[in-house]
Design an enzyme around this catalytic site. Structure first.
Site, PDB file in Angstrom:
ATOM      1  CE1 TYR B 140      -1.941   3.385   2.595  1.00  0.00           C
ATOM      2  CE2 TYR B 140      -3.700   2.550   1.197  1.00  0.00           C
ATOM      3  CZ  TYR B 140      -3.180   3.530   2.026  1.00  0.00           C
ATOM      4  OH  TYR B 140      -3.913   4.667   2.278  1.00  0.00           O
ATOM      5  NE  ARG B 212      -0.819   4.817  14.474  1.00  0.00           N
ATOM      6  CZ  ARG B 212       0.304   4.196  14.821  1.00  0.00           C
ATOM      7  NH1 ARG B 212       1.271   4.841  15.453  1.00  0.00           N
ATOM      8  NH2 ARG B 212       0.485   2.907  14.539  1.00  0.00           N
ATOM      9  CG  ASP B 274       1.926  -2.103  19.835  1.00  0.00           C
ATOM     10  OD1 ASP B 274       2.796  -1.955  20.700  1.00  0.00           O
ATOM     11  OD2 ASP B 274       0.704  -2.188  20.090  1.00  0.00           O
TER      12      ASP B 274
END
Lengths: 302, 318
Positions: B140, B212, B274
């Site tokens: 991707y 994040r 993770d």
């Protein structure tokens, strides 16, 4: 080694490296190997249906994938998009059709010109993706890098033995000697030929200072055949003369002049681009496998 | 700004970001803009002829290219080849058809998950190609990186205004809440919904330590619309909340639990991967252009999204 018959399809089989393979294979025929050399006349590999048809016709068990849209520095500079798209199409068609038809091994051909522009030297096989390639041919370079990405992905997702080789600058008979889009050594040979004929000086584009490792096409062919028969990794392997055999474009020009008995003047057109200054590649990995491989001396090869 | 009519085609128009765009465009209608939101039902963009047909039908002047084959960490891990090939096909079809039909501007959507795995932080727009991406989703990631390469090549070879944006982790209504292949925040919301229903603990996959930056889909939509109207560079631009708003997966889980009034136990299944530890992205470039852009506070946007999930659970994507 398996005693099963191999049908080895070579895409780009009529080019510089393809002709080198043809020559070496003639000298080293094996009973279990059938070689098929494809040229672009027989199939346009940017088209999926034509690629499929040629695979159905020949039913290869192995593929040496040399076909590409290539050009020297100047052609690449202005057409990075086309170099990217055409090569992506060719590569996807060849790898995917190989996968679908059960080909066991695909060896794709990369190049040291695809390495990161900003890098330490020598470069080795682990460094291919560590930065953007040189601006002059990023289209071609990224398409070739994606060959490595896809080979490893076919290996990881489907267990296929798809891998790639990384030659440095190749030269030999049957090269493209076109002055606009050929590479440096054949370009120099063509220029010396014309300079002799016309009694004019030899004009070398650029400063003559860039350094290159030149590998004779028949030596490269022997190494590619060894990879096809023996090399089992999905990770790429550099195929080249050693770092100690790196020469400047100027020295290469003088060597060509000597080989062709040219006595005229050699001048450097510094308005022309040099391309990359250095591309020094390490053959530590190759030497781990083949410590005794002997390259044809450059004087003899030219 | 030109008074010419714009027809803006949004590929992937029914997805998380597409729905965000639809919402914002409704609130900010312009007379010179016609918006067309495409979904995969109308065209399979991995097919060149279907892409061509949809461009001929709508005749866009601008394209916001969001369509992609996407998945969370676990789906990517096992299918890097497919993620690469499908996205390369979609991207080449959309960009090339845009070029052939005279589209003036294409804004493609990248992601901070495509940056080099070994890197310094924060990452910025110049660092995208400086090393191999994380092993978990390299298929991707490389396909998205090639969108940037191609955008710049169309610009260099043909003078087209093709560019890209780089969001961080997006969340909002109309997300994919599937536990197997959704992303972290919608996955957590779905889990809390089920944990509440079943009276069981909330099990968070991984250690909870990864960090994040989360951007609400409607904020991202406003920024993408600004890019479409005003941003002229071929080089990409990161669209995200600032570095100071980075949160751990654990804190995100607790925030979701609070938004959904979950009182049960929160446990961490450390046998699960993770993914990347950190992806901190710099918005210095964005702030140079838009120093005063205000993001929706995370608490508010999360509450809105969680309420939306509870109201639409039966029909949402999962």
């Amino acid at each position: 080694m398996a005693a099963e018959k191999k049908v080895i399809l070579v895409t780009g089989g009529s080019g510089l490296v393809g002709k080198g393979l043809q020559h070496v294979v003639e000298q080293d025929k094996r009973a279990d190997e059938t070689w098929v050399f494809l040229s672009s006349k027989e199939a346009d590999l940017t088209k999926q249906d034509e690629t499929q048809a040629i695979f159905e016709k020949h039913r290869p068990t192995h593929v040496i994938h040399l076909a590409a849209k290539v050009g020297g520095l100047y052609k690449n500079l202005n057409s990075n998009l086309d170099f990217f798209r055409d090569n992506m199409a060719i590569n996807d068609n060849v790898l995917n059709t190989s996968y679908k038809t059960g080909v066991r091994k695909v060896i794709s051909c990369l190049s040291t010109c695809i390495f990161p522009d900003k890098t330490t030297f020598p470069v080795d096989e682990t460094m291919i993706h560590n930065g953007a390639p040189h601006q002059s041919n990023y289209g071609y370079a990224y398409a070739k890098r994606m060959l490595d990405v896809q080979s490893r992905a076919y290996h990881a997702q489907h267990g296929r033995n798809f891998t790639s080789v990384v030659p440095t600058n190749v030269y030999g008979p049957h090269d493209n000697f076109n002055l606009e889009d050929g590479h440096v050594l054949p370009g120099l040979m063509h220029k010396v030929y014309m300079a002799k004929k016309e009694g004019s000086p030899l004009t070398v584009w650029g400063t003559g200072k860039p350094l290159r490792q030149f590998i004779f096409s028949r030596d490269l062919a022997k190494l590619i055949i060894w990879v096809m028969r023996e090399y089992e990794e999905a990770d790429p392997i550099i195929l080249s003369v050693g770092e100690e055999d790196e020469v400047t474009v100027k020295d290469a020009a003088l060597a060509v002049a000597e080989a062709m008995n040219f006595k005229g003047e050699v001048i450097f057109d510094t308005t022309k681009s040099d391309g990359q200054t250095k591309k020094t590649a390490s053959i530590v990995k190759l030497r781990r496998y083949l410590p005794n491989f002997k390259f044809t001396p450059m004087k003899e090869g030219t």
